[in-house]
Design a protein around this motif. Structure first.
Motif, PDB file in Angstrom:
ATOM      1  N   ASN A 190       0.831  -1.168   0.030  1.00 58.54           N
ATOM      2  CA  ASN A 190      -0.224  -0.015   0.076  1.00 58.54           C
ATOM      3  C   ASN A 190       0.663   1.338  -0.003  1.00 58.54           C
ATOM      4  O   ASN A 190       0.327   2.272  -0.496  1.00 58.54           O
ATOM      5  N   GLU A 191       1.934   1.174   0.583  1.00 54.36           N
ATOM      6  CA  GLU A 191       2.916   2.315   0.890  1.00 54.36           C
ATOM      7  C   GLU A 191       3.409   2.554  -0.611  1.00 54.36           C
ATOM      8  O   GLU A 191       3.696   3.765  -0.867  1.00 54.36           O
ATOM      9  N   TYR A 201      -6.516   1.360  -1.065  1.00 55.26           N
ATOM     10  CA  TYR A 201      -6.933   0.407  -0.079  1.00 55.26           C
ATOM     11  C   TYR A 201      -6.719  -0.983  -0.680  1.00 55.26           C
ATOM     12  O   TYR A 201      -6.926  -0.988  -1.940  1.00 55.26           O
ATOM     13  N   CYS A 202      -6.368  -1.762   0.024  1.00 53.26           N
ATOM     14  CA  CYS A 202      -6.384  -3.194  -0.323  1.00 53.26           C
ATOM     15  C   CYS A 202      -7.467  -3.936   0.475  1.00 53.26           C
ATOM     16  O   CYS A 202      -7.842  -3.311   1.561  1.00 53.26           O
ATOM     17  N   PHE A 203      -8.009  -5.033  -0.245  1.00 57.61           N
ATOM     18  CA  PHE A 203      -8.966  -5.853   0.805  1.00 57.61           C
ATOM     19  C   PHE A 203      -9.003  -7.280   0.600  1.00 57.61           C
ATOM     20  O   PHE A 203      -9.229  -7.488  -0.703  1.00 57.61           O
ATOM     21  N   GLU A 225      -7.628  -2.338   4.380  1.00 58.54           N
ATOM     22  CA  GLU A 225      -6.409  -1.614   4.702  1.00 58.54           C
ATOM     23  C   GLU A 225      -6.195  -0.342   3.795  1.00 58.54           C
ATOM     24  O   GLU A 225      -5.780  -0.622   2.772  1.00 58.54           O
ATOM     25  N   PRO A 226      -6.674   0.831   4.303  1.00 62.76           N
ATOM     26  CA  PRO A 226      -6.807   2.157   3.644  1.00 62.76           C
ATOM     27  C   PRO A 226      -5.322   2.656   4.001  1.00 62.76           C
ATOM     28  O   PRO A 226      -4.726   2.659   4.924  1.00 62.76           O
ATOM     29  N   GLU A 227      -4.702   3.405   3.054  1.00 65.87           N
ATOM     30  CA  GLU A 227      -3.290   4.158   3.379  1.00 65.87           C
ATOM     31  C   GLU A 227      -3.286   5.280   2.529  1.00 65.87           C
ATOM     32  O   GLU A 227      -4.144   5.484   1.447  1.00 65.87           O
ATOM     33  N   GLY A 400      -5.636  -0.877   9.415  1.00 65.69           N
ATOM     34  CA  GLY A 400      -6.268  -2.259   8.863  1.00 65.69           C
ATOM     35  C   GLY A 400      -7.479  -2.415   9.832  1.00 65.69           C
ATOM     36  O   GLY A 400      -7.377  -2.423  10.996  1.00 65.69           O
ATOM     37  N   LEU A 401      -8.503  -2.640   8.981  1.00 65.57           N
ATOM     38  CA  LEU A 401     -10.015  -2.956   9.983  1.00 65.57           C
ATOM     39  C   LEU A 401     -10.004  -4.710   9.650  1.00 65.57           C
ATOM     40  O   LEU A 401     -10.529  -4.920   8.537  1.00 65.57           O
TER      41      LEU A 401
END
Lengths: 431, 431
Positions: A190-191, A201-203, A225-227, A400-401
């Motif tokens: 993500n970075e 974001y990845c999911f 995971e949003p960044e 990350g949720l």
């Protein structure tokens, strides 16, 4: 041909002849009349077969039909205040697609091992279906919010060469002549992606090979995971509030019936909204101690401490500025107190505990190189990650949720294993 | 504080003072004036720094700034017809957040190995960003269509005990004292889930440990797999048409600029819509032979045959009723010609080939048991799957759409590896 609506659509077919396809949920034999409760995945409908109104063969079939048999019913939709949903079907025709064998899951209580062994059938029960529908809505709402707020979905790889948070809890995969590991987080990728897209974001599924058997752990779980580039700790917490609130409100608006089926009091969710309380780590340690639980400053919260903390709130709340040694190597140190990190976890109330982990990442090349060396991480594997600090580094944050923990909290579940269709735990890989 | 819009939002800030955050994409030094092209993930903006209108320090910084450096610019938005997007920023202030080292990816041509080694940087280039944005839209549109058409998302497990399509192409995972395999498809679990929900889909990464190096294969790829109870082959093909058409139209409506960046002629996509041609397997074999390619009846299409077939169409098209021996054990046999299966693949036009595999599944317990025995599959591992034929079996169908193949076709890519952020291939696990 008659129209073939789903049970959810039935109100638009009042007075009409229809075909209904589904499975027998329950049956009541009243002698000259059979009450069939049919379920089709969208709802449950009462279907009435009267002996003196249908051919003898249809009545005989209705009499013989077993729970979970698949059926095609023909009949007229009519209002009936006593029926679930307000309508019932006056049956004229009945086709048994498949007569089910004796169904192993009875309305009686079963042990958890039996239920998990039969998870492929257990998911047909109303409570499990309701939980999984809430799960689907949590995921839909999360994606919706991110898509509508400028985040670009960039899927990060599952097979990875390096570990984000140490190698002891990694699943190892034979990758031809090489070894790969199942991802524990998409964050490092993500970075890279935010340097292209700004917000991403990845999911996807993530994996932790932990030998733990708590009610909060799965070996395979899903994480969003949003960044964000140019976003620092404080701003990130505000974004998390909006994000989590949107998810909760969408579940309330769209899955209220499911929450009722589960027995979750919606009032506990209706009060969720910005701003969430923000508790400094120092203060959180004091709170735990005041409740009589031992805790050394500098330690991470264990399950008992987290539960105690979380029981004191009726809103999700942040614990921020964890000691640097509690967190992974990439966390930005607090410039005022370098023994702390610019990190923030979000804990759900009512004892649920952590649902989000997040923080600001180190943006300076030298500091990151030092951390990698200190923690004896394989420098070579992180060269590409170091590149992100060589070519236009920026302050950036992300979080990350955990989907199953969020579903468990929203549904009020005692154990996380019901929040995923096919849980993977220490001794469970089947079905 | 000045507002800090993204470049995509810039038109609403004409005449206003703003702050812009991003990276230097290109610079032109005109002596007394610097043209900075800034990119922020949402677009590219021309920013003008005039020597006699800014402090000397700002001008010196603008002069010194290197490609990919991260910048915060302050200035006034003004219309300019020559500028990309129709606006430019008259710069008053400039902060260099990070001065980038010499950037390894130059506008010149690089070899594919170099680019893949630098994938974490390569994704910053406009063409790669455009492809990945189209990918995100393909995924969003696919989920949107399914969510709006009564399909419930039910995530299927990644770690599985059994193989759907043979064990030779499975990735093996050490699962404590046991062995697990990475999923190749969620289909078998989907079949359990439809008996609860009627219509479901799973959407996640899938894995094939194939030692192949074609332009159509990845070892890790994403697949969306819808599955439907009470749906037979013919109806399924109609649903696929609607689904694929929705995806293409959403990409056209929302990512037209990205298709232009990629150089994809939108007219090839504008004509996509129901109904897609339907070619019986027998007929498809004849078509291949007429083009001069050898092919025995009963064989599956290889890459050359698929390309030949697919070049003859300008719409996606179905090939249906494949020989039973071409397909997996669970395919329903054709009642008229049992040597054929009730299967249908969807092939993309212009030589792209298969993007969907699907068909009707065996619903009869005895036939399924026979198939499992014939193919020497481990019966014990399939007991739960057999249960689905014991308790209310129904005719049912489903399909799997490969995301990367779909993106490659929609974007007109030569190789599938550009259709995923971090491709995993036979010799590539980094970055």
């Amino acid at each position: 041909m008659d129209p073939s609506p789903t049970i959810a659509e039935i109100a638009s077919f009042a007075g009409k002849e229809i075909t209904l396809k589904g499975w027998l949920y329950q049956k009541t034999d009243k002698g000259k009349l059979q009450f069939l409760l049919l379920r089709d995945g969208t709802g449950i409908m009462q279907c009435v077969v009267l002996e003196n109104e249908v051919p003898a063969s249809v009545y005989a079939a209705a009499r013989k039909v077993t729970p979970e048999s698949s059926l095609i019913l023909r009949g007229t939709v009519r209002p009936d205040k006593r029926a679930p949903g307000g309508y019932e079907l006056a049956v004229h025709g009945l086709e048994v697609v498949h007569l089910a064998q004796e169904y192993p899951i009875a309305p009686k209580e079963h042990g958890i091992d039996f239920l998990l062994d039969h998870r492929h059938l257990w998911i047909r029960t109303p409570r499990q279906m309701a939980i999984l529908r809430v799960r689907a809505e949590v995921i839909r709402a999360a994606r919706e919010w991110l898509d509508n707020n400028g985040f670009v979905l960039v899927d990060t790889p599952i097979l990875t060469p390096a570990a984000v948070e140490g190698t002891t809890t990694l699943f190892e995969v034979k990758y031809f002549e090489d070894i790969a590991y199942l991802t524990q987080s998409g964050q490092l990728y993500n970075e890279a992606d935010i340097m292209a897209f700004g917000k991403v974001y990845c999911f996807g599924p993530t994996f932790r090979a932990e030998r733990s058997k708590t009610r909060r752990h799965l070996l395979e779980f899903w994480m969003v995971e949003p960044e964000m580039a140019f976003v620092e700790l404080e701003e990130m917490m505000g974004i998390e509030e909006e994000f989590v609130t949107h998810i909760v409100r969408q579940v309330l608006a769209r899955r209220g019936g499911d929450l009722e089926t589960i027995g979750r009091d919606p009032r506990k969710l209706q009060k969720i909204g910005p701003h969430f309380p923000r508790v400094h780590y120092d203060e959180a340690v004091e709170m735990v101690r005041k409740k009589g639980e031992e805790m050394a400053w500098g330690d991470d919260f264990g399950a008992p401490q987290e539960t105690i903390l979380s029981q004191g709130f009726d809103q999700p709340f942040f614990v921020h500025h964890y000691p640097e040694k509690c967190k992974a190597f990439y966390m930005e140190p607090d410039p005022q107190r370098p023994e702390l990190s610019l990190s923030a976890d979000l804990l759900a109330p009512e004892g649920y505990g952590e649902i989000i982990g997040g923080g600001q990442r180190i943006s300076d090349l030298k500091i990151l190189e030092k951390r990698i060396a200190e923690q004896n991480l394989p420098r070579q594997a992180f060269e590409w990650y170091l590149d992100l600090r060589r070519y236009g580094s920026v302050p950036h944050s992300g979080f990350g949720l955990g989907i199953e923990r969020t579903v468990a909290w929203i549904c009020g579940l005692k154990h996380i294993r019901e929040a995923i269709p096919f849980p993977r735990t220490l001794y469970r890989l089947y079905p």
